[in-house]
Design an enzyme around this catalytic site. Structure first.
Site, PDB file in Angstrom:
ATOM      1  N   TRP A  30     -40.461 -41.240  19.119  1.00  0.00           N
ATOM      2  CA  TRP A  30     -41.573 -40.234  19.428  1.00  0.00           C
ATOM      3  C   TRP A  30     -41.333 -39.725  20.733  1.00  0.00           C
ATOM      4  CZ3 TRP A  30     -42.830 -43.954  16.319  1.00  0.00           C
ATOM      5  CH2 TRP A  30     -43.764 -45.184  16.934  1.00  0.00           C
ATOM      6  N   GLU A  43     -47.936 -38.069  15.746  1.00  0.00           N
ATOM      7  CA  GLU A  43     -49.450 -38.053  15.833  1.00  0.00           C
ATOM      8  C   GLU A  43     -49.804 -38.485  14.723  1.00  0.00           C
ATOM      9  OE1 GLU A  43     -50.739 -39.343  18.781  1.00  0.00           O
ATOM     10  OE2 GLU A  43     -48.783 -38.811  19.558  1.00  0.00           O
ATOM     11  N   GLN A  48     -55.039 -43.971  12.945  1.00  0.00           N
ATOM     12  CA  GLN A  48     -55.648 -44.605  12.355  1.00  0.00           C
ATOM     13  C   GLN A  48     -54.664 -45.865  11.019  1.00  0.00           C
ATOM     14  OE1 GLN A  48     -59.220 -45.733  12.160  1.00  0.00           O
ATOM     15  NE2 GLN A  48     -58.332 -44.315  13.757  1.00  0.00           N
ATOM     16  N   GLY A  87     -51.378 -43.772   3.612  1.00  0.00           N
ATOM     17  CA  GLY A  87     -52.365 -43.997   3.209  1.00  0.00           C
ATOM     18  C   GLY A  87     -53.327 -42.285   4.085  1.00  0.00           C
ATOM     19  N   TYR A 126     -58.571 -35.849  20.093  1.00  0.00           N
ATOM     20  CA  TYR A 126     -57.146 -36.205  20.630  1.00  0.00           C
ATOM     21  C   TYR A 126     -56.122 -35.615  20.493  1.00  0.00           C
ATOM     22  CZ  TYR A 126     -53.262 -39.335  20.346  1.00  0.00           C
ATOM     23  OH  TYR A 126     -52.618 -40.031  20.626  1.00  0.00           O
ATOM     24  N   ASP A 144     -57.884 -42.265  22.470  1.00  0.00           N
ATOM     25  CA  ASP A 144     -57.949 -42.810  21.455  1.00  0.00           C
ATOM     26  C   ASP A 144     -58.957 -43.781  21.267  1.00  0.00           C
ATOM     27  OD1 ASP A 144     -56.138 -44.306  22.936  1.00  0.00           O
ATOM     28  OD2 ASP A 144     -55.056 -44.665  20.899  1.00  0.00           O
ATOM     29  N   CYS A 198     -54.647 -54.382  28.188  1.00  0.00           N
ATOM     30  CA  CYS A 198     -55.579 -54.194  27.869  1.00  0.00           C
ATOM     31  C   CYS A 198     -56.470 -54.363  26.557  1.00  0.00           C
ATOM     32  CB  CYS A 198     -56.443 -53.394  28.212  1.00  0.00           C
ATOM     33  SG  CYS A 198     -58.297 -52.848  29.300  1.00  0.00           S
ATOM     34  N   CYS A 205     -55.119 -60.365  32.349  1.00  0.00           N
ATOM     35  CA  CYS A 205     -55.900 -59.678  33.137  1.00  0.00           C
ATOM     36  C   CYS A 205     -54.821 -59.939  34.692  1.00  0.00           C
ATOM     37  CB  CYS A 205     -57.243 -59.856  33.453  1.00  0.00           C
ATOM     38  SG  CYS A 205     -58.611 -59.152  31.705  1.00  0.00           S
ATOM     39  N   CYS A 208     -52.364 -57.570  35.001  1.00  0.00           N
ATOM     40  CA  CYS A 208     -52.410 -56.284  34.495  1.00  0.00           C
ATOM     41  C   CYS A 208     -51.672 -55.724  35.454  1.00  0.00           C
ATOM     42  CB  CYS A 208     -53.750 -55.853  34.529  1.00  0.00           C
ATOM     43  SG  CYS A 208     -54.321 -54.392  34.024  1.00  0.00           S
ATOM     44  N   CYS A 214     -60.272 -52.099  38.451  1.00  0.00           N
ATOM     45  CA  CYS A 214     -61.636 -52.545  36.544  1.00  0.00           C
ATOM     46  C   CYS A 214     -62.465 -53.418  37.514  1.00  0.00           C
ATOM     47  CB  CYS A 214     -59.932 -54.079  36.122  1.00  0.00           C
ATOM     48  SG  CYS A 214     -60.796 -53.467  34.573  1.00  0.00           S
TER      49      CYS A 214
END
Length: 341
Positions: A30, A43, A48, A87, A126, A144, A198, A205, A208, A214
């Site tokens: 995608w 999307e 979920q 689902g 979203y 999200d 993250c 970290c 990152c 941060c």
DNA sequence: CAGGCGTGGAC
DNA sequence: TGTCCAAGCCT
């Protein structure tokens, strides 16, 4: 309010994130398209639902329904069947409603503004932001679970991210941060950062790409979320009744869970419970942990209006939720069904 | 607006 | 085994 301390250079943050994504960003199907229909399908599937699950289904689904016209043309049962196992079946009903509206009202053209998108069923804050940025490269914010985690850690923000106040904060922050010149890459990047460095447990970290931006003191404790509802146990009893190479199934009615899908008929009377069961299953449905027994019934039961005898060779065409499909394919029932064929 | 809506994988 | 959770939306 958003952290606007002079230390946080927004443009430097955008650059660091986008440059990292250009180096290390993953290559999902995608992400190889800007076709809003293809983006929309991805999307909806990803709501979920984990990326590995969607990777196993997305491309095949897109080959079958490459344009809104293709999905608009089939009946609802076919659409539901194509979604089986993913689902949240309301998603595919929304998808088909959108497809039909695009075909009949919009002349095949996809809306490209937030107001038009949010009127469509299944498209909320979203998903409209995802379409605007991923398909049209417009600087729309998205929040999200990944973005909520990244932002709450960057700002060391400890208000519950699923509270009204928390959501308001996160959306304001996402709007402020989204890169107006590279919205598609920026939004992809901040989500992917939440899946990689993250991540929920044991965030990395040290490596990152935006660690210098941060302020998290204990990143593994963020984000804070409201407590979830307790799991309650449920038990129900269904029947397997076969007659003339047909199986008795019940069609879930409009307004019910699994509307339009087929399931084993339920019978909770004492007589059914007294019969030995062929199969015992346990599975989770939202806040229930269900134990379900399937009893073999040989005497014709009184039929309810929503129940019908389905020829065995037709059953694979009908949409069924996972536990029912698994039961049907189980060894315990399979032995019995094979004998009858 | 809190609760309903699925599923499979990680641990 | 149990627990948690994911590219949310709807009512």
């Amino acid at each position: 309010m958003p952290d606007t301390s002079p230390i946080f250079d927004i443009q430097a943050f955008r650059n660091a994130l986008v440059e990292w994504f250009r180096r290390e960003g993953k290559d999902y199907p995608w992400r190889r398209t800007e076709d809003p229909w293809h983006i929309l399908v991805s999307e909806l599937m990803l709501q979920q639902t984990t990326i590995p699950t969607v990777l196993g289904r997305y491309e095949l689904w897109m080959r079958r329904f490459p344009t809104p016209h293709h999905l608009a043309a089939v009946d609802e049962q076919t659409a539901l069947r194509s979604w089986e196992g993913l689902g949240y079946y309301r998603r595919v009903r929304s998808l088909q409603a959108i497809a039909r509206e695009i075909v009949t009202s919009f002349g095949g053209t996809f809306p490209s503004d937030k107001e038009g998108l949010k009127k469509l069923p299944g498209i909320g804050p979203y998903t409209s932001g995802a379409l605007l940025s991923f398909a049209f490269n417009k600087p729309a914010p998205i929040v999200d679970a990944n973005v909520a985690r990244v932002l709450s850690r960057i700002d060391n923000y400890s208000t519950a991210v699923d509270s009204t106040e928390g959501l308001k904060y996160l959306w304001a922050r996402a709007e402020e941060l989204v890169d107006p010149d590279h919205a598609r890459e920026f939004n992809s990047a901040i989500m992917e950062l939440g899946q990689t460095y993250c991540r929920i447990s044991a965030p990395d970290c040290l490596l990152c790409p935006v660690r210098s931006f941060c302020t998290a003191e204990r990143p593994e404790t963020l984000p804070v979320k409201n407590p979830k509802p307790e799991i309650t146990r449920a038990e129900h009893h269904d029947i397997l009744y076969i007659r003339n190479k047909s199986i008795l199934l019940s069609k879930c009615q409009e307004g019910e869970r699994h509307a339009g899908m087929y399931r084993f008929p339920q019978r909770d009377d004492d007589h059914t419970l007294s019969l030995p069961h062929l199969l015992k299953q346990t599975y989770n449905v939202t806040r229930y942990r269900v134990t379900r027994y399937i009893h073999h019934v040989t005497d014709a039961p009184a039929l309810r209006p929503e129940e019908e005898l389905i020829p065995l060779e037709k059953v694979h065409e009908l949409p069924m939720a996972s536990p029912d499909r698994k039961a049907l394919n189980s060894a315990a029932l399979g032995k019995l069904l094979d004998k009858i064929k």
